[in-house]
Design an enzyme around this catalytic site. Sequence first.
Site, short mmCIF file in Angstrom:
data_model
loop_
_atom_site.label_atom_id
_atom_site.label_comp_id
_atom_site.label_asym_id
_atom_site.label_seq_id
_atom_site.Cartn_x
_atom_site.Cartn_y
_atom_site.Cartn_z
N ASP A 15 -1.42 8.20 -4.57
CA ASP A 15 -0.17 8.96 -4.61
C ASP A 15 0.29 9.19 -3.18
O ASP A 15 -0.47 9.73 -2.35
CB ASP A 15 -0.42 10.30 -5.32
CG ASP A 15 0.86 11.05 -5.64
OD1 ASP A 15 1.94 10.46 -5.52
OD2 ASP A 15 0.77 12.23 -6.02
N ASP A 135 6.26 6.01 -6.01
CA ASP A 135 5.33 6.55 -5.02
C ASP A 135 3.89 6.67 -5.53
O ASP A 135 3.07 7.32 -4.88
CB ASP A 135 5.81 7.91 -4.53
CG ASP A 135 5.84 8.97 -5.63
OD1 ASP A 135 5.75 8.60 -6.81
OD2 ASP A 135 5.95 10.16 -5.30
N GLU A 136 3.56 6.03 -6.65
CA GLU A 136 2.19 6.11 -7.13
C GLU A 136 1.79 4.85 -7.89
O GLU A 136 2.61 4.20 -8.51
CB GLU A 136 1.97 7.35 -8.01
CG GLU A 136 2.75 7.34 -9.29
CD GLU A 136 2.38 8.51 -10.20
OE1 GLU A 136 1.19 8.82 -10.35
OE2 GLU A 136 3.31 9.10 -10.77
#
Length: 201
Positions: A15, A135-136
């Site tokens: 993350d 974003d992960e």
Amino acid sequence: MPSPAPIPRVIAHLDMDAFYASVELLRYPELRGQPVVIGGGARHQPAWETDPATGEKRRRFARLGDYAGRGVITTATYEARAFGVNSAMGMMKAAAKAPDAVLLPVDFDEYRKYSRLFKAAVRALAPQVEDRGIDEIFIDLTDVIAARLGPDVDPVEANAEAWWCARDVGRELKQAVFDATGLRCSIGLAPNKLIAKIASE
């Protein structure tokens, strides 16, 4: 010939830390350490101005306290979060909590660019990636770890060795992401996705 020692399944959840805000701080390094909120529109774009006293050019940033409208925050730096400002909070409510916070517009083109960069850096080390958003990601490290330990690992020690190896791979992934983007990330390691995600948080 004995079969190779069983290697436990190792899943990583990666993350990016305060992703949108961190990308903006690369662009505006003078804002590091300040409360910054992402969520404004084009009218909140920083503008250059000249200091009348020194003649020095500097950027002028919009402030959250001057915001009027019904927008919501996309993300905020950790300094802004200390005032109780969080993602998905209404801008007017956030303005009451942190009126002096800098307000920046959302720039999804820039965030997508950095998203591609960090994911490419991860895939270069560990190709089994499950994309979960900008974003992960989840990463199956099982094969990477098995290859590093090799077929001769002691079966009694295989489980412990695998998790020590996973920690080393996690550190390498964090460094690879930083080298590719200048951004930090958090990584959780676990036997399944649910616990890996909890660990990264």
